[in-house]
Motif scaffolding. Structure first.
Motif, PDB file in Angstrom:
ATOM      1  N   SER A 254      33.067 -16.689  19.738  1.00 11.24           N
ATOM      2  CA  SER A 254      33.570 -16.345  20.832  1.00 11.24           C
ATOM      3  C   SER A 254      32.779 -16.207  22.129  1.00 11.24           C
ATOM      4  O   SER A 254      33.121 -16.484  23.134  1.00 11.24           O
ATOM      5  N   THR A 255      31.478 -15.682  21.771  1.00 10.28           N
ATOM      6  CA  THR A 255      30.377 -15.721  22.824  1.00 10.28           C
ATOM      7  C   THR A 255      30.009 -17.010  23.458  1.00 10.28           C
ATOM      8  O   THR A 255      30.142 -17.232  24.910  1.00 10.28           O
ATOM      9  N   ILE A 256      30.197 -18.046  22.656  1.00 15.41           N
ATOM     10  CA  ILE A 256      29.624 -19.382  23.113  1.00 15.41           C
ATOM     11  C   ILE A 256      31.034 -19.954  24.216  1.00 15.41           C
ATOM     12  O   ILE A 256      30.504 -20.324  25.411  1.00 15.41           O
ATOM     13  N   VAL A 257      32.069 -19.907  23.550  1.00 17.59           N
ATOM     14  CA  VAL A 257      33.212 -20.283  24.380  1.00 17.59           C
ATOM     15  C   VAL A 257      33.485 -19.553  25.840  1.00 17.59           C
ATOM     16  O   VAL A 257      33.636 -19.988  26.825  1.00 17.59           O
ATOM     17  N   GLY A 277      24.606 -21.467  18.694  1.00 13.51           N
ATOM     18  CA  GLY A 277      25.105 -22.650  17.968  1.00 13.51           C
ATOM     19  C   GLY A 277      23.903 -23.015  16.966  1.00 13.51           C
ATOM     20  O   GLY A 277      24.706 -23.172  16.016  1.00 13.51           O
ATOM     21  N   VAL A 278      22.737 -22.883  17.178  1.00 14.16           N
ATOM     22  CA  VAL A 278      21.853 -23.422  16.112  1.00 14.16           C
ATOM     23  C   VAL A 278      22.166 -22.498  14.972  1.00 14.16           C
ATOM     24  O   VAL A 278      21.945 -22.638  13.704  1.00 14.16           O
ATOM     25  N   VAL A 279      22.063 -21.065  15.531  1.00 15.50           N
ATOM     26  CA  VAL A 279      22.258 -19.814  14.314  1.00 15.50           C
ATOM     27  C   VAL A 279      23.539 -20.201  13.569  1.00 15.50           C
ATOM     28  O   VAL A 279      23.376 -20.079  12.064  1.00 15.50           O
ATOM     29  N   LEU A 280      24.545 -20.376  14.098  1.00 18.45           N
ATOM     30  CA  LEU A 280      25.899 -20.555  13.603  1.00 18.45           C
ATOM     31  C   LEU A 280      25.838 -21.535  12.718  1.00 18.45           C
ATOM     32  O   LEU A 280      26.199 -21.375  11.392  1.00 18.45           O
ATOM     33  N   PHE A 281      25.185 -22.757  13.056  1.00 23.88           N
ATOM     34  CA  PHE A 281      24.987 -23.839  12.369  1.00 23.88           C
ATOM     35  C   PHE A 281      24.099 -23.787  10.952  1.00 23.88           C
ATOM     36  O   PHE A 281      24.765 -24.039   9.866  1.00 23.88           O
ATOM     37  N   ILE A 282      23.138 -22.819  11.140  1.00 25.07           N
ATOM     38  CA  ILE A 282      22.278 -22.729  10.100  1.00 25.07           C
ATOM     39  C   ILE A 282      23.046 -21.755   8.902  1.00 25.07           C
ATOM     40  O   ILE A 282      22.998 -21.911   7.813  1.00 25.07           O
TER      41      ILE A 282
ATOM     42  N   PRO B 108      30.676 -26.353  12.067  1.00 24.02           N
ATOM     43  CA  PRO B 108      31.939 -25.596  12.830  1.00 24.02           C
ATOM     44  C   PRO B 108      32.204 -26.366  14.007  1.00 24.02           C
ATOM     45  O   PRO B 108      31.328 -27.034  14.591  1.00 24.02           O
ATOM     46  N   SER B 109      33.388 -26.347  14.354  1.00 24.74           N
ATOM     47  CA  SER B 109      33.861 -27.339  15.405  1.00 24.74           C
ATOM     48  C   SER B 109      33.313 -26.917  16.864  1.00 24.74           C
ATOM     49  O   SER B 109      33.144 -27.675  17.852  1.00 24.74           O
ATOM     50  N   ILE B 110      33.030 -25.619  16.932  1.00 27.60           N
ATOM     51  CA  ILE B 110      32.453 -25.181  18.240  1.00 27.60           C
ATOM     52  C   ILE B 110      30.915 -25.924  18.432  1.00 27.60           C
ATOM     53  O   ILE B 110      30.531 -26.192  19.479  1.00 27.60           O
ATOM     54  N   VAL B 111      30.303 -26.080  17.403  1.00 29.15           N
ATOM     55  CA  VAL B 111      28.942 -26.858  17.545  1.00 29.15           C
ATOM     56  C   VAL B 111      28.860 -28.149  17.989  1.00 29.15           C
ATOM     57  O   VAL B 111      28.464 -28.735  18.750  1.00 29.15           O
ATOM     58  N   ILE B 112      30.082 -28.826  17.336  1.00 24.35           N
ATOM     59  CA  ILE B 112      30.527 -30.308  17.767  1.00 24.35           C
ATOM     60  C   ILE B 112      30.582 -30.055  19.239  1.00 24.35           C
ATOM     61  O   ILE B 112      30.263 -31.358  19.731  1.00 24.35           O
ATOM     62  N   GLY B 113      31.551 -29.214  19.563  1.00 22.21           N
ATOM     63  CA  GLY B 113      31.960 -29.039  20.941  1.00 22.21           C
ATOM     64  C   GLY B 113      30.713 -28.941  21.897  1.00 22.21           C
ATOM     65  O   GLY B 113      30.589 -29.661  22.946  1.00 22.21           O
TER      66      GLY B 113
END
Lengths: 301, 280
Positions: A254-257, A277-282, B108-113
């Motif tokens: 939610s922070t990113i958006v 985003g990188v942290v989330l991805f990992i 996650p879709s947000i990363v693709i975004g």
């Protein structure tokens, strides 16, 4: 004469098709390779953008305050909230979903199963924005009216995310319960065990790895989920570590958006968002690796 | 013992019914609150002054985005699947490709975004537009099309291929006219499920295709485009009047209907396909 003609055309056609074959194979190979390239590009670009923020090191990974206006980018409160929301939702989904899967696989008569199963499958991909809107109107209002506070809180996030992950948990768990060989069950029943004892002592232990995989996968989905959560958890201006389930929270997604439209392009703020985003991805990648390992171990047994 | 068994059975049954009920309540609630707004005007007008008017550009925009997404993801996905299933021997390259496809499915879709924003919008300088949004959605559903197509191709019996090859037909002709012909219901099911995912996706579209409440139709693929999920997001978070909420319910109902039609179609097709495969 006619035959000779046929042979000649056949030969030339075969030559043509030979080169065609090679070209087609190359093209197909390029297509397969480009899906690899996309993942490679995603990783490369995310890191490239995120590195200045990741390079903050300690202040980024263990910083307690996320306040872009003061150039403070500590992700601890965001990560903690992400896990609180994700784990809580998963527990709710497991408490309802696993018994539901057992019922569908072991007890449900065929006609009932034929109604429930397609419903669950249909709802696996239900647009999350719609669920989020439902949560905002119904669940948030209900919590505000009966418990006080703003209504937008951890509890609302748990409920909405649980509804989202439930179909995944049910369908994967049911598949793994069904995958237990019939002979095991029949052997147990033949020894005089009741159906309940059989489920508890024979079926569940054998389906354990599949159910565990469903849980970890559900966790990955819950953590990566964006819109539904965003709309019901409140997203306070300055994220903090919550002390009650009625506190509003802020998660990674939610922070990113919320902040990306306001982040100045090229600023540390924008780079910090890519680092999120990188942290989330990992985190999600680690959860997926665990799933694969669990499934493989189960398959080996 | 008998009583205890019955109680447990009742509890399990309650859990199953509860989980279906919850999901049906959500759909039902949206239906009941949204059906009143739906009218020909609502479906065929453009929105004006934020919370008035209809959702015509949003519906068209969503359809266009999904179309661009499929134009990219379907040929790529099916071609990759054919290579993996028919040509590739089990070596380092194919294992790497398969691993990366699995990776892509887990992102996650947000990363693709975010990736779409940095790569398509800024690096390739496409801008926030229909093409960027469609391609980013394509990245998202690509692994599903690859996986579904590969599975469908692998279920085609080996005898079919051998018979065709024995008749002197080349490998590519065999794949085209024998393998794909019997695998296509499975492939289409995978594509439909991907479509269902793409049409409801918000985060990717929000970052790459346009976040405003555009009230005009896109003239080319390089124009920003409105879409149903973004409309719902904007109205739900920024409109606080009952007019805004009732329109949000209307748009949600349209979106859910589109999603359900696509998914039901996919499930029916899959069930028919499974039955056909079973009969063989």
């Amino acid at each position: 004469m006619y035959l000779l003609e046929r042979v000649r055309t056949f030969r030339s056609r075969r030559m043509d098709s030979g080169t065609e074959e090679k070209i087609v194979e190359k093209l197909l190979f390029i297509a397969a390779l480009s899906s690899t390239l996309i993942v490679f590009f995603i990783i490369a670009f995310m890191f490239k953008e995120g590195i200045p923020a990741l390079a903050l090191g300690w202040d980024f990974f263990f910083g307690m305050i996320w306040r872009p206006s003061h150039n403070q980018y500590g992700i601890v409160p965001l990560v903690v909230c992400t896990f609180i929301v994700g784990i809580g939702a998963l527990v709710i989904a497991a408490v309802i979903g696993i018994p539901a899967a057992i019922f569908l696989a072991e007890y449900a008569p065929a006609w009932l199963r034929n109604i429930i199963k397609p419903c669950v499958e249909l709802l696996v991909g239900i647009p999350s924005i719609v669920l989020g809107f439902f949560g905002l109107i119904v669940i948030v209002t209900y919590i505000r009216d009966s418990f006080g506070g703003y209504g937008e809180c951890i509890l609302a996030g748990w409920i909405i995310l649980a509804i989202m992950t439930l179909p995944h948990v049910i369908s994967i768990s049911e598949d793994s319960i069904r995958a237990v060989p019939k002979g095991y069950k029949e052997g147990s029943l033949a020894l005089g065990a009741t159906q309940l004892q059989t489920i508890k002592k024979v079926i569940l232990p054998n389906a354990r790895s599949g159910i565990l995989a469903a849980m970890v996968l559900g966790m990955g989905n819950a953590i990566g989920e964006t819109m539904a959560v965003l709309m019901v958890i409140g997203n306070p201006e300055i994220p903090f570590i919550p002390s009650s389930i009625l506190d509003p929270v802020r998660v990674l997604t939610s922070t990113i958006v919320i902040e990306i439209p306001y982040a100045v392009w090229g600023s540390l703020h924008q780079q910090a968002l890519f680092a999120l985003g990188v942290v989330l991805f990992i985190v999600v990648a680690i959860l997926n690796l665990i799933t694969t390992a669990v499934v493989r171990k189960g398959a080996m047994r | 013992m008998k009583v205890k068994d019955e109680i447990v059975k009742g509890g399990l049954c309650a859990a199953a019914l509860l989980s279906v009920a919850v999901l049906l309540i959500v759909v039902g609630y949206v239906f009941v609150n949204g059906i009143g707004v739906i009218s020909l005007n609502f479906l065929l007008e453009s929105p004006y002054r934020f919370e008035y008017g209809g959702i015509f550009p949003q519906i068209i925009g969503s359809i266009c985005l999904v179309a661009v997404c499929l134009i990219f993801a379907v040929p790529m996905g099916v071609a990759s699947a054919i290579y993996l299933a028919e040509y590739a021997s089990d070596n380092v390259i194919t294992r790497t490709v398969r691993f990366f496809v699995e990776c892509l499915a887990g992102i996650p879709s947000i990363v693709i975004g975010l990736f779409g924003l940095i790569f398509l919008v800024y690096y390739l300088d496409l801008g926030i537009c229909m093409l960027s949004g469609g391609l980013a959605l394509g990245f998202m559903i690509l692994p599903w099309t690859v996986r579904a197509s590969e599975e469908a191709i692998k279920t085609v019996p080996h005898a079919y291929r051998e018979a065709s090859l024995a008749l002197g037909v080349s490998k590519w002709r065999t794949i085209r006219s024998v393998v794909l012909k019997s695998a296509y219901p499975g492939i289409i099911t995978g594509i439909l499920l991907g479509m269902g995912k793409a049409i409801g996706e918000t985060a990717v579209v929000l970052l790459t295709a346009g976040s405003g409440l555009e009230s005009f139709l896109p003239k080319s693929i390089f124009d920003p485009v409105a879409s149903l999920p973004v409309y719902i997001y904007m109205m739900a978070t920024q409109g606080h009047t009952s007019a805004a909420y009732s329109r949000t319910f209307g748009a949600s109902l349209v979106l859910i209907t589109m999603f359900l039609v696509i998914s039901i179609f996919a499930l029916l097709l899959r069930n028919r396909y499974i039955r056909r495969m079973g009969r063989r």
